[in-house]
Structure formats: C-alpha cells, structure tokens
Design an enzyme around this catalytic site. Structure first.
Site, PDB file in Angstrom:
ATOM      1  N   HIS A 175       5.501   3.638   7.595  1.00  0.00           N
ATOM      2  CA  HIS A 175       5.446   4.871   8.376  1.00  0.00           C
ATOM      3  C   HIS A 175       6.617   5.805   8.087  1.00  0.00           C
ATOM      4  O   HIS A 175       6.609   6.959   8.498  1.00  0.00           O
ATOM      5  CB  HIS A 175       5.346   4.562   9.881  1.00  0.00           C
ATOM      6  CG  HIS A 175       6.585   3.998  10.496  1.00  0.00           C
ATOM      7  ND1 HIS A 175       6.791   2.647  10.645  1.00  0.00           N
ATOM      8  CD2 HIS A 175       7.671   4.593  11.018  1.00  0.00           C
ATOM      9  CE1 HIS A 175       7.956   2.447  11.246  1.00  0.00           C
ATOM     10  NE2 HIS A 175       8.509   3.615  11.481  1.00  0.00           N
ATOM     11  N   ASP A 211       3.108  -2.687   7.813  1.00  0.00           N
ATOM     12  CA  ASP A 211       3.972  -1.503   7.862  1.00  0.00           C
ATOM     13  C   ASP A 211       5.156  -1.622   6.905  1.00  0.00           C
ATOM     14  O   ASP A 211       6.271  -1.234   7.222  1.00  0.00           O
ATOM     15  CB  ASP A 211       4.468  -1.253   9.291  1.00  0.00           C
ATOM     16  CG  ASP A 211       4.949   0.183   9.477  1.00  0.00           C
ATOM     17  OD1 ASP A 211       4.689   1.016   8.596  1.00  0.00           O
ATOM     18  OD2 ASP A 211       5.596   0.457  10.504  1.00  0.00           O
ATOM     19  N   SER A 288      14.418   2.959  11.514  1.00  0.00           N
ATOM     20  CA  SER A 288      13.188   2.400  10.973  1.00  0.00           C
ATOM     21  C   SER A 288      13.306   2.118   9.486  1.00  0.00           C
ATOM     22  O   SER A 288      13.660   2.984   8.694  1.00  0.00           O
ATOM     23  CB  SER A 288      12.037   3.384  11.207  1.00  0.00           C
ATOM     24  OG  SER A 288      10.805   2.767  11.010  1.00  0.00           O
ATOM     25  N   GLY A 345     -15.231 -13.477   6.632  1.00  0.00           N
ATOM     26  CA  GLY A 345     -16.270 -12.642   7.231  1.00  0.00           C
ATOM     27  C   GLY A 345     -16.688 -13.049   8.626  1.00  0.00           C
ATOM     28  O   GLY A 345     -17.885 -13.121   8.909  1.00  0.00           O
TER      29      GLY A 345
END
Length: 555
Positions: A175, A211, A288, A345
């Site tokens: 991000h 992230d 961050s 799945g």
C-alpha cells in the site's frame, strides 16, 4: 476666655509642628537607608573564590537499543511516491510517452480467497470492510503536501522500507507503492538539503494478500542491509524496536514489546494470509513498510497497520511476520515476479461455535461450506458438509492451518485429504490448482441472480425466537429450506447471530434437510433445553459462497 482660646490655638500649632517634624525625620532616615542599599547593590562582589563550570566529556551510555539503532538505521529508507490525477496522467502519457516513467507493476488479478467471505459474525461484507477501514487504518502517511487530487495537484505520500540486498532491493508495503506513478527512495547517507524525493525506484513485484512489495533502486556501490530473523522465535513480552519515518520524521526509533502473535485483524477474507505480530512500539503514519526488530537487531516483521480511531498511535500496531515476508520476497524476485499459491477449490467458515462442532461430530478440522464445481476438490469427490481433518496424514486444526498447508503447495502437486462424511472416515487424492487462475475462472462464471421474496410470515417459534417462511414461487432451482423472516430481540436465535441473516435460507437443522415451515417446526418441537442446535444457511443471492453454519445450546 481669651487665655483659654489662646492656649488651644497654641496646642494645635504645637501638634502640627510635631507631626511635620516627625514626617521630615522619617523621610530623611528613609533616604539615608535607601542610599545605603543602592550603594551596596552597585558595589562589585568578590567572586575570586568561584569555580567555573566545565562541560564534561561525553559518557557512553550505550544500550542494546543504541547499538541496534546504529547498526540498522543506515539500511532503513524513506519512500516518497507521487500519484498523478487521472486527467493529467493521461495527458502526460499522450504528450511525453517516451519520457514518462512507467511503473512495472504486476497485473491486478483481483484475487478472492478460499475462505468464506462472510467471515466471523457476517463482517466480511461491505460493513465489515468499512469497520476495518475505520479502526484498522493502514498507516501510509501523507507527506507535507499530501492529500487528495484536488485542483489538478499531484498527490504525494510517504512511507518507509529497508534494504535487504546490497544491489538495491528494498522491502516495503504494497500500500506504500500501490497505484503510484513515481517512486523515490531517500537513503540515510544521502546529503541533507539535496533532492527531497531521492532516487527513482522500480517495482519488482507485489503481493496484495500479505501487503508486501519489493522495489529496487540503482546503485554503483554496495548498500548497507538489514539482518532478517526468524519470526517464529518471537515471544509475547519480547522487547522490539521500530524504525521509520512517521510524519516525515525520518530515522525515528521507538521501542515496545511483542503484545500478541498470530493476530488476524480483518475478519473478512482479506485476513486469510495476514497473521500479524502485535506490538505496542509507537508506530504512526509514515512508519508503514519499516522494520520491526528483535534485540539481536534482526528484522522479525514489517510494520503494516495500526489500531486507531484517531489515525495516530494508540498503543496497538501490527507487523507482518518476517517468515511470511521472506517467502514472499523469494517469489517476487523470481522470473515470474509474483506469489503463486495452491488451492483445492473449497470455501469454509473461519470459525464455528462449539455446538456446531458437536452436532457435526468433530473437535478439530474444517467444515466445507461449498465446493467449486469442476475444480480440484469437486473432481476428487469432496462435498459441502464434509469435514477435512488431515492433509497428507497431518492433522488439520482449523481453517488457518488448512490454508497455510495448501497455499504453500505447488500447483500440479497431489495431496491426500482425509475427511469425515456422516461420521465415516474417507480419503481422496486432490491435485492442487493455481489459486489465482482458479479464482479468475470462477469470477468469470455467471452467478445465479434469482431472488426469492419472503412470503407472508408464519407462526413464531417460541423456543428459538425465530420466524421463518416457506420459499416463494420462483425460488432458484434446487434450493430448499425456509427463509429467515424475523428474529425476536434477546432470543436464542438473536444470541447466535441469526438477526443479521434475515432473508437467508435455512437448508438444514442439526444436519436434517429442511423443505418447508411445517417440517422445520417438527424439528424444532423435538428440541429440548440443553440440546445443541446447528443451522446450515445459504444466501439465495450469493449461492456460490456456499453454506454458513451457526449454532448454540438451548437454554
């Protein structure tokens, strides 16, 4: 008489004279005293016996914190990004296509997760994501000129990162660089007063689900690097240090402890691969992507998120564990520049009540909510309602355990899945698929948009506090059960969470299929106080998500 008056006047004059004389004497004495004081103030004081103060030699008060900061700070970088407004961005690409830097970002495949996106307590949908945004804010802080793209201005943002390869490879958060048109890295060794933006960087690869991003800058000499540690060794209570650029204040060092481990902060599907180290080390907007370090000076996490209602430090922060980061990094620097995860799945509910576990007859394992038609688990014969208990002979504790096991498998490999069906132990050989490719295929498949409107409400169920209706005409083909039409506040149904699921369909109660209100009523009538009750529900508008299970013990 005259003599008396004369004596009176004489006495008055004498009194007046006495008073005046006294005042004059007082003024004179005060002047002398004042003059004496001023004389003392103006005279010089002999200070020949005073000893001058000296600045002492610096005392080395070094601690482990000091040592770690000195060792690691040279490898912690400041990251600036610029995002252009869409209109100007398009214009610049048309007019200056050759000169405009193009970020080499991997394609956005919009992956979903194998976990049931209803999550815990139904917070995996829009409401849950909004709560996550409100309280678990990604703390990619704005720079001095940061803000929205108003008035055609560029948007500048700030983050942190750390060098892991002397050739210029840097780890940060996705991000921090997501959707950026320009990325710049400023090293601690770069001179002050130079370019505020720093050196241009390119994106090597990103993994949105953890992230994590890897970027690279060009260098003509080896750069200082951090040491990476094993995050599994971190324990609650260990001292940790965070380094980064909060509020553009680069090279800021804060300390705290490991508050908790294996913390999932997003109750929805986005948290499936995010199990954070929690810390109380002060981290704020701009931290961050910076490192979280142990007392050996090793990186055990990447600072990623904070719990806050104000947007600033509130005592709770989260770092992605280094072991996860290392695995991601190795895949992102591979020729594919992406993280490949395995999948079989299926979807499942993240957590189940103890009553549901007892009704379905298992203490540990994963209750399958749905099986994706035509994919690995379906081809191997697994069905909704099966309970996966082992993978290649190793016990499966819960959904997180299953995801970590299967996602680490290479697509094309075969695993042996042990599962329970109606109490019987069964096994199946399942070929692991590429999760991203499977989900892309599923997202392109048409969804059933049929929607049944609830009919007139039936009699309330006194035992449960639950009102149900028969399915209306035109209900999706193959769907059976009763609609949840109403829930009495404070009732058993309300306490187990059915109040949030009005409009969904109860397809089974205690593993018994339900086809009508009358049939449902018979099952409920047989329940006694102390009985475990488990409901299987589906959303008629989102049948592809599979089943959801709620339950409790009747009071």
């Amino acid at each position: 008489m005259k003599s008396f008056l004369g004596r009176l006047r004489y006495r008055r004059l004498a009194s007046t004279f006495t008073i005046l004389a006294t005042l004059s004497a007082g003024i004179l004495i005060g002047s002398i005293v004042s003059h004496g004081v001023r004389g003392q103030e103006s005279s010089k004081v002999d200070t020949s016996d005073a000893t001058p103060l000296k600045i002492p030699s610096p005392r080395d008060m070094s601690t482990d914190f000091t040592r770690i900061a000195k060792e690691v700070e040279p490898a912690v970088v400041n990251i600036n990004t610029i995002t252009l407004p869409k209109e100007r961005q398009q214009s610049r690409r048309n007019l200056h296509q050759r000169q405009a830097p193009q970020q080499q970002q991997p394609p956005d495949d919009n992956d979903d997760d194998d976990q049931d996106d209803q999550g815990q307590g139904g917070q995996g949908g829009q409401g849950g994501n909004q709560n996550f945004q409100d309280f678990f804010n990604r703390f990619f802080g704005m720079g001095p000129q940061g803000g929205q793209d108003e008035g055609g201005q560029e948007r500048e943002s700030l983050g942190s990162g750390f060098i892991v390869d002397p050739r210029g490879y840097i780890i940060t958060n996705n991000h921090v660089v997501d959707k950026a048109d320009k990325i710049f890295v400023k090293l601690p060794s770069d001179p002050e007063g130079g370019s505020l933006q720093g050196r241009p960087a390119r994106v090597v690869g990103v993994d949105k689900e953890t992230d994590i991003a890897v970027i690279k800058i060009e260098t003509d000499h080896p750069l200082p690097t951090v040491k990476l540690g094993n995050s599994d060794g971190a324990q609650v209570g260990d001292w940790v240090i965070a380094i980064g650029s909060p509020f553009t204040l680069s090279q800021t060092v804060t300390a705290g402890i490991v508050s908790a481990k294996n913390r999932t902060i997003d109750p929805g599907t986005a948290g499936q691969f995010q199990h954070f180290i929690q810390t109380d080390a002060a981290i704020n907007p701009g931290n961050s992507g910076g490192p979280l370090l142990n007392m050996a000076g090793e990186v055990i996490g990447v600072n990623t998120a904070i719990f806050t209602q104000s947007g600033t430090y509130a005592g709770v922060g989260f770092a992605m564990p280094a072991n996860t980061v290392i695995d991601d990094y190795n895949e992102l620097i591979s020729p594919a520049h992406k993280v490949v995860r395995g999948s079989i799945g299926i979807t499942f509910q993240p957590s189940l009540s103890s009553a549901v576990s007892r009704v379905y007859g298992f203490k540990s394992g994963v209750l399958v909510a749905s099986v994706t038609p035509g994919f690995a688990a379906d081809k191997a014969g697994l069905k909704a309602g099966d309970i996966i208990v082992t993978v290649d002979g190793r016990s499966v504790k819960d959904g997180n355990d299953l995801v970590e096991n299967i996602s680490a498998r290479k697509p094309g490999s075969t695993i042996k899945v042990g599962y329970l069906r109606n109490g019987s132990q069964m096994e199946a050989n399942v070929v692991v698929a590429d999760r991203a490719k499977m989900l892309a295929a599923v997202s392109n498949a048409p969804e059933d948009d049929d929607n049944g409107n609830p009919s007139a409400p039936d009699a309330a169920q006194s035992k449960l506090g639950l009102q149900v209706n028969d399915l209306p005409q035109g209900a999706p083909a193959g769907l059976h059960g009763v609609l949840v039409a109403g829930v009495k506040p404070g009732s058993f149904a309300d306490e187990i969470g059915l109040s949030d699921l009005q409009g969904q369909v109860i397809v089974a109660i205690n593993r018994q299929p339900v086809h009508s209100v009358a049939e449902f009523g018979k099952f409920v009538a047989a329940l006694k106080p102390g009985s475990d009750v488990a409901f299987e529900l589906v959303d008629p508008q989102r049948r592809g998500l599979g089943s959801r299970y709620l339950g409790g013990t009747l009071p």
